[in-house]
Design a protein around this motif. Structure first.
Motif, mmCIF file in Angstrom:
data_model
loop_
_atom_site.group_PDB
_atom_site.id
_atom_site.type_symbol
_atom_site.label_atom_id
_atom_site.label_comp_id
_atom_site.label_asym_id
_atom_site.label_seq_id
_atom_site.Cartn_x
_atom_site.Cartn_y
_atom_site.Cartn_z
ATOM 1 N N ALA A 41 0.830 -1.208 0.000
ATOM 2 C CA ALA A 41 0.000 0.000 0.000
ATOM 3 C C ALA A 41 0.864 1.258 0.000
ATOM 4 O O ALA A 41 0.579 2.233 -0.709
ATOM 5 C CB ALA A 41 -0.936 -0.004 1.206
ATOM 6 N N LEU A 42 1.947 1.259 0.789
ATOM 7 C CA LEU A 42 2.828 2.422 0.831
ATOM 8 C C LEU A 42 3.604 2.588 -0.474
ATOM 9 O O LEU A 42 3.840 3.703 -0.939
ATOM 10 C CB LEU A 42 3.791 2.300 2.005
ATOM 11 C CG LEU A 42 3.150 2.352 3.402
ATOM 12 C CD1 LEU A 42 4.214 2.236 4.476
ATOM 13 C CD2 LEU A 42 2.337 3.623 3.590
ATOM 14 N N ILE A 43 3.986 1.480 -1.058
ATOM 15 C CA ILE A 43 4.673 1.527 -2.358
ATOM 16 C C ILE A 43 3.745 2.124 -3.416
ATOM 17 O O ILE A 43 4.160 2.981 -4.213
ATOM 18 C CB ILE A 43 5.143 0.114 -2.750
ATOM 19 C CG1 ILE A 43 6.373 -0.274 -1.922
ATOM 20 C CG2 ILE A 43 5.460 0.032 -4.241
ATOM 21 C CD1 ILE A 43 6.795 -1.715 -2.080
ATOM 22 N N TYR A 46 3.455 5.845 -2.873
ATOM 23 C CA TYR A 46 4.658 6.518 -3.375
ATOM 24 C C TYR A 46 4.545 6.731 -4.885
ATOM 25 O O TYR A 46 4.796 7.833 -5.400
ATOM 26 C CB TYR A 46 5.872 5.661 -3.033
ATOM 27 C CG TYR A 46 7.215 6.229 -3.427
ATOM 28 C CD1 TYR A 46 8.065 6.772 -2.478
ATOM 29 C CD2 TYR A 46 7.662 6.195 -4.746
ATOM 30 C CE1 TYR A 46 9.322 7.281 -2.831
ATOM 31 C CE2 TYR A 46 8.895 6.693 -5.115
ATOM 32 C CZ TYR A 46 9.725 7.235 -4.147
ATOM 33 O OH TYR A 46 10.955 7.731 -4.517
ATOM 34 N N LEU A 47 4.169 5.693 -5.608
ATOM 35 C CA LEU A 47 4.085 5.785 -7.066
ATOM 36 C C LEU A 47 2.945 6.702 -7.493
ATOM 37 O O LEU A 47 3.062 7.443 -8.474
ATOM 38 C CB LEU A 47 3.910 4.394 -7.675
ATOM 39 C CG LEU A 47 4.193 4.260 -9.175
ATOM 40 C CD1 LEU A 47 5.593 4.732 -9.521
ATOM 41 C CD2 LEU A 47 3.981 2.816 -9.630
ATOM 42 N N THR A 48 1.856 6.684 -6.739
ATOM 43 C CA THR A 48 0.738 7.579 -7.037
ATOM 44 C C THR A 48 1.174 9.035 -6.999
ATOM 45 O O THR A 48 0.772 9.849 -7.830
ATOM 46 C CB THR A 48 -0.412 7.348 -6.042
ATOM 47 O OG1 THR A 48 -0.939 6.038 -6.243
ATOM 48 C CG2 THR A 48 -1.532 8.367 -6.239
ATOM 49 N N ASN A 135 6.870 -11.503 -5.944
ATOM 50 C CA ASN A 135 7.602 -11.243 -7.180
ATOM 51 C C ASN A 135 6.712 -10.706 -8.290
ATOM 52 O O ASN A 135 7.142 -9.856 -9.081
ATOM 53 C CB ASN A 135 8.335 -12.498 -7.652
ATOM 54 C CG ASN A 135 9.588 -12.767 -6.848
ATOM 55 O OD1 ASN A 135 10.219 -11.842 -6.341
ATOM 56 N ND2 ASN A 135 9.962 -14.039 -6.724
ATOM 57 N N ASP A 136 5.492 -11.199 -8.395
ATOM 58 C CA ASP A 136 4.591 -10.713 -9.435
ATOM 59 C C ASP A 136 4.282 -9.232 -9.234
ATOM 60 O O ASP A 136 4.271 -8.446 -10.190
ATOM 61 C CB ASP A 136 3.294 -11.519 -9.444
ATOM 62 C CG ASP A 136 3.494 -12.940 -9.959
ATOM 63 O OD1 ASP A 136 4.520 -13.184 -10.629
ATOM 64 O OD2 ASP A 136 2.631 -13.795 -9.687
ATOM 65 N N PHE A 137 4.023 -8.854 -7.991
ATOM 66 C CA PHE A 137 3.763 -7.444 -7.678
ATOM 67 C C PHE A 137 4.978 -6.597 -8.026
ATOM 68 O O PHE A 137 4.868 -5.542 -8.657
ATOM 69 C CB PHE A 137 3.417 -7.301 -6.194
ATOM 70 C CG PHE A 137 3.306 -5.874 -5.730
ATOM 71 C CD1 PHE A 137 2.137 -5.150 -5.937
ATOM 72 C CD2 PHE A 137 4.373 -5.243 -5.093
ATOM 73 C CE1 PHE A 137 2.040 -3.831 -5.510
ATOM 74 C CE2 PHE A 137 4.279 -3.923 -4.669
ATOM 75 C CZ PHE A 137 3.092 -3.216 -4.874
ATOM 76 N N LYS A 138 6.155 -7.046 -7.604
ATOM 77 C CA LYS A 138 7.379 -6.281 -7.865
ATOM 78 C C LYS A 138 7.621 -6.123 -9.364
ATOM 79 O O LYS A 138 7.992 -5.042 -9.832
ATOM 80 C CB LYS A 138 8.576 -6.972 -7.208
ATOM 81 C CG LYS A 138 8.557 -6.949 -5.695
ATOM 82 C CD LYS A 138 9.917 -7.298 -5.101
ATOM 83 C CE LYS A 138 10.407 -8.664 -5.476
ATOM 84 N NZ LYS A 138 11.700 -8.991 -4.821
ATOM 85 N N THR A 139 7.424 -7.189 -10.111
ATOM 86 C CA THR A 139 7.679 -7.142 -11.556
ATOM 87 C C THR A 139 6.816 -6.095 -12.237
ATOM 88 O O THR A 139 7.298 -5.288 -13.048
ATOM 89 C CB THR A 139 7.427 -8.528 -12.180
ATOM 90 O OG1 THR A 139 8.350 -9.465 -11.638
ATOM 91 C CG2 THR A 139 7.590 -8.480 -13.694
ATOM 92 N N VAL A 140 5.518 -6.078 -11.905
ATOM 93 C CA VAL A 140 4.597 -5.142 -12.544
ATOM 94 C C VAL A 140 4.906 -3.709 -12.135
ATOM 95 O O VAL A 140 4.949 -2.804 -12.979
ATOM 96 C CB VAL A 140 3.136 -5.496 -12.199
ATOM 97 C CG1 VAL A 140 2.185 -4.404 -12.683
ATOM 98 C CG2 VAL A 140 2.753 -6.828 -12.819
ATOM 99 N N ARG A 141 5.150 -3.473 -10.843
ATOM 100 C CA ARG A 141 5.362 -2.104 -10.391
ATOM 101 C C ARG A 141 6.709 -1.553 -10.872
ATOM 102 O O ARG A 141 6.809 -0.371 -11.214
ATOM 103 C CB ARG A 141 5.271 -2.037 -8.867
ATOM 104 C CG ARG A 141 3.853 -2.172 -8.333
ATOM 105 C CD ARG A 141 2.979 -0.996 -8.781
ATOM 106 N NE ARG A 141 1.626 -1.118 -8.267
ATOM 107 C CZ ARG A 141 0.597 -1.612 -8.955
ATOM 108 N NH1 ARG A 141 0.777 -2.032 -10.207
ATOM 109 N NH2 ARG A 141 -0.608 -1.689 -8.422
#
Length: 597
Positions: A41-43, A46-48, A135-141
């Motif tokens: 959620a914090l990540i 940050y991107l938002t 890993n899936d979340f990290k890859t997409v973001r």
């Protein structure tokens, strides 16, 4: 990173996400890096905030928070800088049109704010990749962040040419040569953008129904299509300067055209997007391309900046397109900010494919009804531009300015037998060109509130542009059959005659009409190296004089609508923005672009 500048947003997320047990809650006055980079959620928060600070996502708008008068020009500047229309009732940065880009800069700048976003994204890419999250979340973001970083570099290279390519977060105590980078070449930056899209395409989602506004793999292909087309144009029409820092060798043009063609073709053949074609009425259909939101299933929208109907700074994400562009009624008695030139209106052909240019002698020889004057025009004309007689909110736009009396004289003020001398759009004698921008306007929108905000998506990439990118690349590569097919899909959707043959001039025309007031024209003229010719010309408007007997109109062509002393100035060296004195003073390793002194 010692602290995050987005503390309030992150604190709110923490408050919402904390467990029910008071004993489980962590202190809320400190948010450490360790917490941030291990919390999805914090990540995302940050991107938002990176998105929020990338205000170029609204038609190249610099610093548009709409809370200050300096931002009023907002998403309109880029249209006023082109040959599409003039700044009508709020004059500001776009007035630079008449004295050109100068070494002090200030026009459509995207340097400091771009590098601020790039730094945040460099930190994000490193820290998310190192986290222990799924890993899936990290890859997409990470792919999403790389897309945004590339988009920033594309926005810079089309302005300045070569810029320092920085792909890691610089430490404040880094060596001098690391902190004060030299400029990488224009070719290096374009190649970086293209290669990044190659690297992340398969990591981004195909299409998302739950996260509208985030880039998909097709947004990556669309950026690749556009960036490669720009690079090809620079190679084809530009020149090498500053020992290769600016320009791309002409021998590489075909390679970039092919890259653009292939990226466009990949989108087309995937059958995930298509031209919006839901309405039988061709005018309504083209209007709805820009009214129907991506979240509502618009099949043409590939990547958008989504909006709501609440002003920024008051908890919302609205923008003010309707408020500034609409016909009256409007809260300030204004509207019609980007007044299109008559030449822009004439660019729209007749439905049989003949030129839309008015014959000046014929126009002045008789009286005209609006139905006669604009009969058989390309339906996109009526969906893109409003003028006298356009239907609006249950009535009509009335732009007449003057009355033709029975004795042949013209009355300019007051009234004649209860007929006012000026229509409802010209009561303040500021009638501009007698044209306004209809594209993106919602007729149901109430524009009587203070800076009432619009909720339409701003489309960053759409399928129509992809077809035109493919057509242009195909023409330049000699693939005339493919070019003809692509451009005729656009014309068929519009409701006008299809072409039998195609050349680059057809593509230039079709882009001007199809993509009008979407922020493309100014950059197109620059990359084609046509801006010196097209942006150094006087332009025209129309005056409608109402005949009191027939209720038809005497048409006067208003030459040099912005004044005979206000000739726009665009020099050859303006094909690149200045790096500016302040930046070259701060970093002596930055070489200024030619022509600025």
């Amino acid at each position: 990173m010692k602290t995050l500048k987005y503390l309030y947003t992150l604190l709110l997320i923490l408050l919402i996400s904390c467990s029910d047990s008071v004993l489980d809650k962590k202190p809320l006055d400190i948010i450490s890096d360790a917490i941030v980079w291990e919390d999805q959620a914090l990540i995302d928060a940050y991107l938002t905030n990176v998105y929020i600070n990338m205000d170029i996502l609204e038609n190249e708008t610099p610093n548009s928070n709409w809370e200050s008068s300096i931002d009023w020009n907002g998403p309109f500047i880029i249209n006023e800088m082109s040959d599409e229309g003039m700044s009508n009732w709020i004059r500001g940065q776009s007035q630079t049109k008449w004295w050109g880009l100068r070494i002090g800069g200030g026009l459509l700048e995207w340097w400091e704010r771009s590098y601020a976003a790039i730094r945040d994204l460099n930190v994000f890419i490193k820290r998310v990749a190192e986290s222990s999250l799924d890993n899936d979340f990290k890859t997409v973001r990470v792919a999403e962040a790389r897309f945004l970083r590339a988009y920033n570099y594309f926005s810079m290279v089309k302005r300045y040419g070569g810029v320092p390519l920085i792909t890691e977060a610089q430490a404040i105590d880094a060596p001098y040569e690391e902190l004060y980078r030299t400029r990488d070449s224009e070719k290096v930056i374009y190649d970086f953008v293209i290669s990044e899209m190659d690297a992340i395409e398969s990591d981004l989602p195909e299409k998302s129904s739950t996260e509208m506004g985030r880039p998909s793999k097709y947004a990556a292909l669309a950026l690749k299509s556009r960036a490669a087309l720009y690079a090809a144009s620079i190679a084809n029409y530009g020149s090498i300067q500053l020992n290769g820092l600016l320009g791309i060798p002409k021998s590489e043009a075909a390679k970039y055209y092919q890259t653009s063609f292939d990226a466009s073709s990949k989108i087309i053949h995937a059958n995930q997007y298509h031209l919006y074609n839901a309405d039988d009425n061709k005018v309504l259909n083209f209007k709805n391309v820009f009214i129907k939101k991506q979240s509502e299933g618009n099949p043409e929208s590939i990547w958008v900046k989504a909006h709501d109907y609440t002003m920024r700074g008051r908890g919302g994400n609205g923008w003010v397109w309707d408020f500034f562009q609409c016909p009256k009624p409007q809260a300030w008695g204004a509207g019609n900010q980007n007044a299109p030139y008559l030449e822009m209106a004439e660019e729209f052909e007749y439905t049989d494919g003949t030129s839309g240019k008015l014959n000046r002698q014929t126009i002045g020889a008789r009286l005209w009804s609006m139905e006669e004057l604009w009969a058989n025009k390309d339906p996109r004309f009526f969906a893109t531009i409003y003028t006298n007689g356009t239907s609006w909110k249950g009535g009509q736009v009335d732009s007449h300015n003057g009355l033709l009396l029975p004795d042949g004289t013209v009355q300019n003020d007051g009234a004649y037998k209860d007929i006012p001398a000026r229509g409802n759009q010209t009561t303040d004698n500021n009638f501009g060109t007698s044209f306004g921008v209809m594209k993106y306007l919602e007729e149901t929108k109430d524009n009587m509130g203070e800076r009432a905000t619009s909720g339409t998506d701003f489309i960053l990439f759409r399928y129509g542009e992809v077809l035109l990118n493919q057509a242009e690349a195909a023409v330049e590569l000699g693939k005339t059959a493919e070019a003809l097919s692509a451009v005729n899909q656009i014309r068929k959707r519009a409701g006008i005659a299809e072409l039998a043959t195609v050349d680059i001039n057809n593509i230039i025309h079709e882009r001007k009409v199809e993509l009008a007031f979407e922020g493309h024209r100014y950059w197109d003229l620059r990359r084609w190296r046509m801006a010196v010719d097209k942006l150094n010309s006087f332009n025209s408007g129309i005056r409608y004089i109402l005949d009191v007997n027939t209720r038809k109109y005497k048409i006067e062509i208003l030459e040099k609508i912005e004044g005979g002393n206000n000739k726009p100035v665009f020099h050859d060296y303006n094909y690149y923005f200045p790096i500016t004195l302040s930046r070259t003073s701060n970093n002596p390793n930055l070489v200024e672009n030619p022509g600025y002194n």
